[in-house]
Design an enzyme around this catalytic site. Structure first.
Site, PDB file in Angstrom:
ATOM      1  N   ASN A 101       0.847  -1.061   0.009  1.00  0.00           N
ATOM      2  CA  ASN A 101      -0.186  -0.213   0.142  1.00  0.00           C
ATOM      3  C   ASN A 101       0.508   1.101  -0.315  1.00  0.00           C
ATOM      4  OD1 ASN A 101      -1.443   1.975   0.579  1.00  0.00           O
ATOM      5  ND2 ASN A 101      -1.995   1.536   2.069  1.00  0.00           N
ATOM      6  N   LYS A 121      -0.266   4.357  -0.352  1.00  0.00           N
ATOM      7  CA  LYS A 121      -0.675   5.037   0.114  1.00  0.00           C
ATOM      8  C   LYS A 121       0.110   6.931  -0.548  1.00  0.00           C
ATOM      9  CE  LYS A 121       0.031   3.037   4.526  1.00  0.00           C
ATOM     10  NZ  LYS A 121      -0.251   3.705   5.856  1.00  0.00           N
ATOM     11  N   HIS A 129      -9.457   0.956   4.611  1.00  0.00           N
ATOM     12  CA  HIS A 129      -8.624   1.279   5.822  1.00  0.00           C
ATOM     13  C   HIS A 129      -8.391   2.355   6.830  1.00  0.00           C
ATOM     14  CE1 HIS A 129      -4.152   2.810   6.403  1.00  0.00           C
ATOM     15  NE2 HIS A 129      -3.928   1.301   5.743  1.00  0.00           N
ATOM     16  N   GLU A 158      -6.694   4.666   8.064  1.00  0.00           N
ATOM     17  CA  GLU A 158      -6.571   5.842   8.010  1.00  0.00           C
ATOM     18  C   GLU A 158      -7.615   6.836   6.646  1.00  0.00           C
ATOM     19  OE1 GLU A 158      -2.785   5.540   5.100  1.00  0.00           O
ATOM     20  OE2 GLU A 158      -2.367   4.872   7.572  1.00  0.00           O
ATOM     21  N   GLU A 210      -5.509  -4.531  10.833  1.00  0.00           N
ATOM     22  CA  GLU A 210      -4.317  -4.038  10.723  1.00  0.00           C
ATOM     23  C   GLU A 210      -4.284  -2.804  11.993  1.00  0.00           C
ATOM     24  OE1 GLU A 210      -2.910  -2.564   6.809  1.00  0.00           O
ATOM     25  OE2 GLU A 210      -4.014  -1.129   7.024  1.00  0.00           O
ATOM     26  N   GLY A 238       2.812   2.848  11.254  1.00  0.00           N
ATOM     27  CA  GLY A 238       3.570   3.343  11.020  1.00  0.00           C
ATOM     28  C   GLY A 238       4.104   3.297  11.909  1.00  0.00           C
ATOM     29  N   SER A 288       3.741  -1.796  10.764  1.00  0.00           N
ATOM     30  CA  SER A 288       5.325  -2.036  10.579  1.00  0.00           C
ATOM     31  C   SER A 288       5.450  -3.574  10.445  1.00  0.00           C
ATOM     32  CB  SER A 288       5.510  -1.687  11.734  1.00  0.00           C
ATOM     33  OG  SER A 288       4.870  -0.040  12.207  1.00  0.00           O
ATOM     34  N   GLY A 300       2.845  -0.959   3.965  1.00  0.00           N
ATOM     35  CA  GLY A 300       3.239   0.137   3.960  1.00  0.00           C
ATOM     36  C   GLY A 300       4.963   0.870   3.793  1.00  0.00           C
ATOM     37  N   GLY A 301       5.522   1.271   5.074  1.00  0.00           N
ATOM     38  CA  GLY A 301       7.022   1.877   4.537  1.00  0.00           C
ATOM     39  C   GLY A 301       7.187   0.547   3.864  1.00  0.00           C
TER      40      GLY A 301
HETATM   41  P1  13P Z   1       3.410   0.769   7.556  1.00  0.00           P
HETATM   42  O1  13P Z   1       3.682  -1.118   7.263  1.00  0.00           O
HETATM   43  O2  13P Z   1       3.795   1.622   7.374  1.00  0.00           O
HETATM   44  O3  13P Z   1       3.190   0.746   9.246  1.00  0.00           O
HETATM   45  O4  13P Z   1       1.766   0.721   7.170  1.00  0.00           O
HETATM   46  C1  13P Z   1       0.810  -0.648   7.131  1.00  0.00           C
HETATM   47  C2  13P Z   1      -0.005   0.021   6.961  1.00  0.00           C
HETATM   48  O5  13P Z   1      -1.968   0.651   6.239  1.00  0.00           O
HETATM   49  C3  13P Z   1      -1.086  -1.251   5.521  1.00  0.00           C
HETATM   50  O6  13P Z   1      -1.679  -0.705   4.588  1.00  0.00           O
END
Ligand code: 13P
Length: 256
Positions: free
Chosen positions: A11, A13, A97, A99, A169, A175, A215, A236-237
């Site tokens: 993802n 983002k 998600h 967010e 999640e 993050g 993470s 994510g990251g």
């Molecule tokens: P991180 O891997 O950056 O923690 O993000 C996870 C996420 O929200 C994937 O959708």
């Protein structure tokens, strides 16, 4: 070992210009574009979905979007629809998600409309659920996850459920570098599997992939992915650099 094939989804983002996205997808395809042991999905921002999709052509890596509107078309400024995603050969879409729930006010009922619209258009929803830190500390984790899961899957039938991917999640792990322990993650994944059994029966529930997100990186992935009910990761990251994303795919392929 589970019969479910592992799935690693990136993802991205709100990161990467089209040029950055092109560079990243080129590196990913070069490294894992032909492997078949793990399902791989990349979810770029809308502005580079089509170009990334073209770069994936002929590879085993799939294209996903990060969101969509439940309606097929109409006066919804700033939105895009399931048929639009299908027309550029997207196969997956991340829905609900945390967010979007937090910053855009998405409710379970609205997420549910999107899930049904995605399925109607042969898109595979990656339905995200997860508790905040306050909810975990209040002992409400399983209740929150149950409400989000049952709300998101309302009206989904037995035949459709195998196309759905669930992503657990925990919001406090996204993050933040704070990964859930393998026990914390497996507990919730097993709980989700149990809910799926109640809703859709054992055989169908065993087909659904439940991803962990928060993470996840190459160093903590082997232990997480070895858990019975953890069938992959929503990253994510660590999906923003080819090296770490490719390593995650390699780790997933090696898990027995
Ligand atoms: P991180 O891997 O950056 O923690 O993000 C996870 C996420 O929200 C994937 O959708």
């Amino acid at each position: 070992m589970s019969s479910r094939k592992k799935l690693i989804a990136g993802n991205w983002k709100m990161n990467k210009t089209s040029a950055d996205a092109a560079a990243l997808v080129t590196d990913i395809v070069a490294a894992v574009g032909r492997q078949a042991d793990v399902d791989v999905v990349v979810c770029p921002p809308f502005t580079s979905l089509e170009s990334v999709g073209k770069a994936l052509d002929g590879s085993t890596v799939n294209l996903g979007a990060q969101n969509m509107h439940p309606e097929a078309s109409g006066a919804y400024t700033g939105e895009i629809s399931a048929p639009m995603l299908r027309a550029i050969f997207a196969t997956h879409v991340i829905l609900g998600h945390s967010e979007r729930r937090a910053y855009c006010g998405e409710t379970d009922a609205f997420v549910n409309k999107k899930v049904l619209a995605a399925l109607k258009n042969q898109l595979k929803p990656i339905l995200c659920v997860g508790e905040t830190l306050a909810e975990r500390e209040a002992g409400a984790t399983l209740k929150v996850v149950q409400t989000q899961l049952e709300g998101g899957l309302e009206g989904v039938n037995k035949e459709q459920v195998a196309s759905i991917v669930i992503a657990y999640e925990p919001v406090w792990a996204i993050g933040t570098g704070k990964v859930a322990t393998t026990e914390q993650a497996q507990e919730v994944h097993a709980f989700i599997r149990g809910l799926l059994v109640k809703l859709f029966g054992e055989p169908m529930a065993q087909k659904v992939r439940i991803l962990y997100g928060g993470s996840m990186k190459p160093s903590n992935a082997p232990e997480l992915l070895a858990q019975k009910d953890i069938d992959g990761g929503l990253i994510g990251g660590a999906s923003l650099e080819a090296r770490s994303f490719v390593e995650l795919v390699t780790v997933a392929a090696a898990v027995k």
